[in-house]
Write a protein that holds these residues in place. Sequence first.
Motif, mmCIF file in Angstrom:
data_model
loop_
_atom_site.group_PDB
_atom_site.id
_atom_site.type_symbol
_atom_site.label_atom_id
_atom_site.label_comp_id
_atom_site.label_asym_id
_atom_site.label_seq_id
_atom_site.Cartn_x
_atom_site.Cartn_y
_atom_site.Cartn_z
ATOM 1 N N GLY A 174 -5.052 -1.721 -1.109
ATOM 2 C CA GLY A 174 -4.387 -1.185 -1.811
ATOM 3 C C GLY A 174 -5.031 -0.534 -3.276
ATOM 4 O O GLY A 174 -6.124 -1.125 -3.603
ATOM 5 N N THR A 175 -4.435 0.246 -4.232
ATOM 6 C CA THR A 175 -5.191 0.967 -5.368
ATOM 7 C C THR A 175 -3.984 1.075 -6.243
ATOM 8 O O THR A 175 -2.852 1.503 -6.009
ATOM 9 C CB THR A 175 -5.972 2.328 -4.950
ATOM 10 N N GLN A 176 -4.245 0.661 -7.661
ATOM 11 C CA GLN A 176 -3.358 0.572 -8.597
ATOM 12 C C GLN A 176 -2.978 2.055 -9.391
ATOM 13 O O GLN A 176 -4.167 2.682 -9.646
ATOM 14 C CB GLN A 176 -3.776 -0.596 -9.800
ATOM 15 N N TRP A 235 -4.182 -2.039 7.395
ATOM 16 C CA TRP A 235 -3.719 -1.835 5.927
ATOM 17 C C TRP A 235 -5.113 -1.800 4.918
ATOM 18 O O TRP A 235 -5.785 -2.784 5.148
ATOM 19 C CB TRP A 235 -2.871 -2.671 5.484
ATOM 20 N N GLU A 283 -9.306 2.381 0.004
ATOM 21 C CA GLU A 283 -8.437 3.378 -0.837
ATOM 22 C C GLU A 283 -9.450 3.618 -2.103
ATOM 23 O O GLU A 283 -10.004 2.435 -2.531
ATOM 24 C CB GLU A 283 -7.155 3.019 -1.059
ATOM 25 N N VAL A 339 1.122 -0.300 -6.943
ATOM 26 C CA VAL A 339 0.043 -0.383 -5.937
ATOM 27 C C VAL A 339 0.216 0.469 -4.692
ATOM 28 O O VAL A 339 1.344 0.529 -4.067
ATOM 29 C CB VAL A 339 -0.208 -1.739 -5.428
ATOM 30 N N TYR A 340 -0.464 1.326 -4.491
ATOM 31 C CA TYR A 340 -0.430 2.312 -3.479
ATOM 32 C C TYR A 340 -1.377 1.889 -2.139
ATOM 33 O O TYR A 340 -2.535 1.578 -2.329
ATOM 34 C CB TYR A 340 -0.838 3.808 -3.751
ATOM 35 N N TYR A 341 -0.913 1.749 -1.208
ATOM 36 C CA TYR A 341 -1.455 1.397 0.212
ATOM 37 C C TYR A 341 -1.719 2.336 1.082
ATOM 38 O O TYR A 341 -0.742 2.930 1.522
ATOM 39 C CB TYR A 341 -0.723 0.215 0.687
ATOM 40 N N TRP A 346 0.808 6.447 3.500
ATOM 41 C CA TRP A 346 0.813 5.812 2.196
ATOM 42 C C TRP A 346 2.104 5.127 1.815
ATOM 43 O O TRP A 346 3.207 5.607 2.207
ATOM 44 C CB TRP A 346 0.568 6.875 1.418
ATOM 45 N N GLN A 355 8.145 -3.044 -0.787
ATOM 46 C CA GLN A 355 7.424 -1.945 -0.471
ATOM 47 C C GLN A 355 8.251 -0.756 -0.032
ATOM 48 O O GLN A 355 9.303 -0.830 0.789
ATOM 49 C CB GLN A 355 6.561 -2.524 0.763
ATOM 50 N N ARG A 393 3.779 2.390 -1.117
ATOM 51 C CA ARG A 393 3.640 1.788 -2.299
ATOM 52 C C ARG A 393 4.340 0.477 -2.660
ATOM 53 O O ARG A 393 5.696 0.634 -2.095
ATOM 54 C CB ARG A 393 3.777 2.847 -3.581
#
Length: 123
Positions: free
Chosen positions: A116-118, A113, A5, A90-92, A35, A44, A37
Amino acid sequence: VQLVESGGGSVHDGGSLRLSCVVSGRSDSSLVMGWFRQAPGKDQEFVAAIDWRGEVIVDDVVKGRFFISRGVANTAFLRMNSLTPDDAAVYYCAVRSLGFLGPSSHSEDYDVWGQGTQVTVSS
């Protein structure tokens, strides 16, 4: 199969971000990409998903503000508009390898998976 990501960051209330997810190690594109989060101290939650035919499901909380799309090969994007501090998480990115089953909002249906990105939203 690996997911990477990108696109997270810090924005002000009302700002926009575009997240990207790239799948490597899978040559066919018959996947569902989703997606999810997770905010600190919260469970989650599902955000959006799209299958290889373009069928989309989006959670009601973000519907009309977040838009999911597919790019070439196994890439997916999440365009997030009108962000609020409640969207900070955090988006996964996740992949459902059994893509013929269609998009799902259940995390247990996804078998790969990303890290993740913040996403941070300041008021």
